[in-house]
Design a protein around this motif. Structure first.
Motif, PDB file in Angstrom:
ATOM      1  N   MET A 131      18.226  52.121 -68.874  1.00 24.82           N
ATOM      2  CA  MET A 131      17.953  50.943 -68.076  1.00 24.82           C
ATOM      3  C   MET A 131      16.970  51.340 -66.976  1.00 24.82           C
ATOM      4  N   PRO A 132      15.957  50.567 -66.788  1.00 21.33           N
ATOM      5  CA  PRO A 132      14.908  50.933 -65.839  1.00 21.33           C
ATOM      6  C   PRO A 132      15.310  50.696 -64.387  1.00 21.33           C
ATOM      7  N   PRO A 133      14.573  51.322 -63.473  1.00 18.20           N
ATOM      8  CA  PRO A 133      14.770  51.036 -62.057  1.00 18.20           C
ATOM      9  C   PRO A 133      14.450  49.567 -61.787  1.00 18.20           C
ATOM     10  N   VAL A 134      15.131  49.003 -60.817  1.00 17.86           N
ATOM     11  CA  VAL A 134      14.899  47.616 -60.426  1.00 17.86           C
ATOM     12  C   VAL A 134      14.319  47.627 -59.016  1.00 17.86           C
ATOM     13  N   ILE A 135      13.162  47.004 -58.869  1.00 20.50           N
ATOM     14  CA  ILE A 135      12.486  46.947 -57.570  1.00 20.50           C
ATOM     15  C   ILE A 135      12.680  45.552 -56.984  1.00 20.50           C
ATOM     16  N   ASP A 136      13.241  45.498 -55.783  1.00 19.34           N
ATOM     17  CA  ASP A 136      13.393  44.232 -55.074  1.00 19.34           C
ATOM     18  C   ASP A 136      12.044  43.909 -54.442  1.00 19.34           C
ATOM     19  N   LYS A 137      11.342  42.943 -55.019  1.00 20.42           N
ATOM     20  CA  LYS A 137       9.977  42.631 -54.578  1.00 20.42           C
ATOM     21  C   LYS A 137       9.930  42.027 -53.179  1.00 20.42           C
ATOM     22  N   LYS A 138      11.053  41.509 -52.711  1.00 23.09           N
ATOM     23  CA  LYS A 138      11.106  40.960 -51.352  1.00 23.09           C
ATOM     24  C   LYS A 138      11.166  42.085 -50.317  1.00 23.09           C
ATOM     25  N   LYS A 139      11.789  43.203 -50.681  1.00 24.95           N
ATOM     26  CA  LYS A 139      11.914  44.329 -49.756  1.00 24.95           C
ATOM     27  C   LYS A 139      10.737  45.299 -49.855  1.00 24.95           C
ATOM     28  N   CYS A 140      10.164  45.428 -51.042  1.00 21.46           N
ATOM     29  CA  CYS A 140       9.133  46.435 -51.301  1.00 21.46           C
ATOM     30  C   CYS A 140       7.907  46.202 -50.412  1.00 21.46           C
ATOM     31  N   ILE A 141       7.420  47.283 -49.812  1.00 21.26           N
ATOM     32  CA  ILE A 141       6.233  47.209 -48.958  1.00 21.26           C
ATOM     33  C   ILE A 141       4.993  47.746 -49.668  1.00 21.26           C
ATOM     34  N   GLY A 142       5.140  48.148 -50.914  1.00 16.39           N
ATOM     35  CA  GLY A 142       3.994  48.607 -51.697  1.00 16.39           C
ATOM     36  C   GLY A 142       3.454  49.962 -51.298  1.00 16.39           C
ATOM     37  N   CYS A 143       4.303  50.840 -50.794  1.00 15.30           N
ATOM     38  CA  CYS A 143       3.848  52.165 -50.356  1.00 15.30           C
ATOM     39  C   CYS A 143       3.636  53.120 -51.535  1.00 15.30           C
ATOM     40  N   HIS A 179      17.059  58.626 -64.577  1.00 15.72           N
ATOM     41  CA  HIS A 179      18.094  58.172 -63.643  1.00 15.72           C
ATOM     42  C   HIS A 179      18.435  59.269 -62.638  1.00 15.72           C
ATOM     43  N   CYS A 180      17.399  59.932 -62.149  1.00 15.69           N
ATOM     44  CA  CYS A 180      17.594  61.048 -61.214  1.00 15.69           C
ATOM     45  C   CYS A 180      17.798  60.570 -59.776  1.00 15.69           C
ATOM     46  N   ASN A 181      17.507  59.301 -59.498  1.00 16.47           N
ATOM     47  CA  ASN A 181      17.656  58.689 -58.169  1.00 16.47           C
ATOM     48  C   ASN A 181      16.626  59.149 -57.149  1.00 16.47           C
ATOM     49  N   ALA A 182      15.613  59.893 -57.534  1.00 17.60           N
ATOM     50  CA  ALA A 182      14.592  60.335 -56.577  1.00 17.60           C
ATOM     51  C   ALA A 182      13.918  59.133 -55.921  1.00 17.60           C
ATOM     52  N   CYS A 183      13.583  58.129 -56.710  1.00 19.55           N
ATOM     53  CA  CYS A 183      12.919  56.946 -56.153  1.00 19.55           C
ATOM     54  C   CYS A 183      13.856  56.172 -55.224  1.00 19.55           C
ATOM     55  N   VAL A 184      15.121  56.121 -55.583  1.00 22.08           N
ATOM     56  CA  VAL A 184      16.109  55.406 -54.753  1.00 22.08           C
ATOM     57  C   VAL A 184      16.260  56.106 -53.406  1.00 22.08           C
ATOM     58  N   PHE A 185      16.377  57.427 -53.423  1.00 18.02           N
ATOM     59  CA  PHE A 185      16.570  58.198 -52.193  1.00 18.02           C
ATOM     60  C   PHE A 185      15.342  58.182 -51.294  1.00 18.02           C
ATOM     61  N   ASP A 186      14.146  58.188 -51.882  1.00 19.18           N
ATOM     62  CA  ASP A 186      12.924  58.309 -51.084  1.00 19.18           C
ATOM     63  C   ASP A 186      12.293  56.984 -50.679  1.00 19.18           C
ATOM     64  N   CYS A 187      12.758  55.870 -51.218  1.00 17.23           N
ATOM     65  CA  CYS A 187      12.187  54.579 -50.845  1.00 17.23           C
ATOM     66  C   CYS A 187      12.482  54.306 -49.367  1.00 17.23           C
ATOM     67  N   PRO A 188      11.447  54.137 -48.543  1.00 18.81           N
ATOM     68  CA  PRO A 188      11.684  53.966 -47.103  1.00 18.81           C
ATOM     69  C   PRO A 188      12.378  52.666 -46.726  1.00 18.81           C
ATOM     70  N   VAL A 189      12.323  51.656 -47.600  1.00 19.67           N
ATOM     71  CA  VAL A 189      12.957  50.373 -47.285  1.00 19.67           C
ATOM     72  C   VAL A 189      14.130  50.053 -48.211  1.00 19.67           C
ATOM     73  N   ALA A 201      14.364  49.566 -51.466  1.00 20.63           N
ATOM     74  CA  ALA A 201      14.069  48.432 -52.334  1.00 20.63           C
ATOM     75  C   ALA A 201      14.358  48.710 -53.805  1.00 20.63           C
ATOM     76  N   ILE A 202      14.838  49.908 -54.139  1.00 24.45           N
ATOM     77  CA  ILE A 202      15.043  50.274 -55.539  1.00 24.45           C
ATOM     78  C   ILE A 202      16.515  50.542 -55.817  1.00 24.45           C
ATOM     79  N   THR A 203      16.965  50.020 -56.939  1.00 24.82           N
ATOM     80  CA  THR A 203      18.307  50.328 -57.421  1.00 24.82           C
ATOM     81  C   THR A 203      18.193  50.786 -58.873  1.00 24.82           C
TER      82      THR A 203
END
Length: 77
Positions: free
Chosen positions: A1-13, A45-55, A57-59
């Motif tokens: 299952m892919p990462p889910v990006i909350d487009k309302k929270k994402c700042i596009g960094c 599913h290593c969670n690197a993106c989840v841990f490093d997202c500054p806002v 926005a990823i689950t």
């Protein structure tokens, strides 16, 4: 299952795309837009993106076969 990006929270960094060890993300050419999950089957599913997202926005939704259930063994004493 892919990462889910909350487009309302994402700042596009694009930190998620930069940190992903398997390049599951594809970058949008315009800064400020969320990256696309171009290769969802590559996600570890290593969670690197989840841990490093500054806002935060990823689950990640961990697939059932990849998740582990731990139970306590009865104590013998």
């Amino acid at each position: 299952m892919p990462p889910v990006i909350d487009k309302k929270k994402c700042i596009g960094c694009h930190t998620c795309a930069d940190i992903c060890p398997v390049d599951a993300y594809g970058l949008n050419q315009e800064k400020g837009l969320p990256p696309a999950v171009r290769y969802p089957e590559e996600c570890w599913h290593c969670n690197a993106c989840v841990f490093d997202c500054p806002v935060k926005a990823i689950t990640l939704r961990i697939p059932v076969p990849a998740s582990m259930v731990f139970t306590d063994a009865p104590h013998k004493g």
